[in-house]
Design a protein around this motif. Structure first.
Motif, PDB file in Angstrom:
ATOM      1  N   GLU A   1       0.678  -1.522   0.385  1.00  0.00           N
ATOM      2  CA  GLU A   1      -0.391   0.005  -0.104  1.00  0.00           C
ATOM      3  C   GLU A   1       1.277   1.401  -0.200  1.00  0.00           C
ATOM      4  N   LEU A   2       0.091   2.672  -0.692  1.00  0.00           N
ATOM      5  CA  LEU A   2       0.887   3.968  -0.029  1.00  0.00           C
ATOM      6  C   LEU A   2       0.339   4.121   1.227  1.00  0.00           C
ATOM      7  N   ARG A   3       1.036   4.300   1.932  1.00  0.00           N
ATOM      8  CA  ARG A   3       0.455   5.227   2.926  1.00  0.00           C
ATOM      9  C   ARG A   3       0.738   6.840   3.264  1.00  0.00           C
ATOM     10  N   MET A   4      -0.523   7.794   3.560  1.00  0.00           N
ATOM     11  CA  MET A   4       0.224   8.910   3.317  1.00  0.00           C
ATOM     12  C   MET A   4      -1.379   9.818   4.302  1.00  0.00           C
ATOM     13  N   THR A   5      -0.271  11.085   4.126  1.00  0.00           N
ATOM     14  CA  THR A   5      -0.466  11.836   5.985  1.00  0.00           C
ATOM     15  C   THR A   5      -0.987  12.845   4.591  1.00  0.00           C
TER      16      THR A   5
END
Length: 282
Positions: A227-231
């Motif tokens: 996955e790509l985890r973004m803030t």
């Protein structure tokens, strides 16, 4: 590319305890190879087998095309070692420590001066080892391993317990050695050190190799979520599958300049080690 080290099904027992169990791997010439594992996993014992100090019970180990049980003077002249015991004489100065080993190895004094400058100890060359900091002692021990311009370096936890600046200094020295075509066999339980330095690593647990390969490839192999985890700038967090299905939403967020940070989810080498063994590298 030729192998500098070949290990095939090496096993060793002390009394009733298995120290190494069917260990197999190879180290290519001119690479930094990392053997990762916690204390007691068998790392130091394996180095002693590869340098002819111990004999395995079974299996085959080869260094520079020579059976490690039959290493001679020629092979030992091509080996540099830095073990956790350091092997320095406290009452002698940094310079005199290297001079003592230089005379054994028939190395000129100019080599000592060059090494002390390269590891940042030239200004402290007349200081007794007993008065040096731990980081300075480690650098001096590394200089001793480099003294005979060996083809293969065996370094046992070279940056253990050091501050970040000293660790980076040692890493720079090791990278320069690789650029010169030297082969470096590194043991460590520091996952960041292994990932930043090593071309290939082997994970050792209770005397057995449980994974082997390039650090990045191992981490990708165990990236189960991908996955790509973004803030986001509004403080929210978002996880998206790493693939074309997420492209449109990513495009919208980028156009709105809504993203603060983006991280992929591949694990560290320590994460992999914990997954495979249930324990950490420390």
């Amino acid at each position: 590319m030729n192998n500098a080290i070949t290990v095939e099904n090496v096993s060793l027992r002390f009394a009733e305890k298995t120290i190494l169990n069917q260990v197999t791997f190879h180290v290519q010439e001119g690479e930094i190879f990392g053997l990762l594992g916690p204390s007691g996993a068998g790392k130091t014992t394996l180095i002693k087998i590869l340098t002819g100090q111990h004999r395995q019970d079974s299996g085959y180990a080869e260094l520079l095309k020579k059976d490690t049980r039959k290493l001679g003077v020629r092979e030992h002249e091509q080996i540099g070692t830095m073990m956790d015991s350091l092997g320095l004489y406290d009452r002698l100065s940094a310079y005199d420590n290297l001079l003592f080993y230089a005379e054994i190895c028939h190395v000129g004094r100019s080599r000592i001066t060059d090494l002390l400058k390269s590891i940042g100890l030239y200004e402290s060359r007349r200081v007794a080892v007993s008065k040096l900091s731990k980081g300075m002692k480690n650098r001096l021990s590394l200089a001793r391993a480099l003294l005979n311009d060996a083809k293969i370096l065996f370094l046992d936890e070279p940056a253990c317990g050091l501050d970040p600046a000293t660790t980076q200094e040692i890493h720079r020295v090791l990278r320069r050695q690789r650029e010169k075509g030297k082969t470096i066999f590194l043991t460590t339980h520091n996952m960041f050190e292994a990932q930043s330095l090593c071309d290939h690593v082997a994970l050792l647990s209770k005397g057995s190799i449980i994974e082997y390969g390039k650090p990045a490839d191992i981490c990708k192999k165990y990236n189960h979520t991908d996955e790509l985890r973004m803030t986001l700038k509004d403080g929210k967090t978002l996880s998206l599958k790493n693939g074309s299905a997420s492209a449109l939403l990513m495009k919208e967020l980028l156009e709105k300049e809504a993203i603060q940070t983006i991280h992929s989810t591949e694990p560290t080498l320590e994460d992999v080690f914990i997954e495979l063994t249930g324990r950490g590298l420390d």
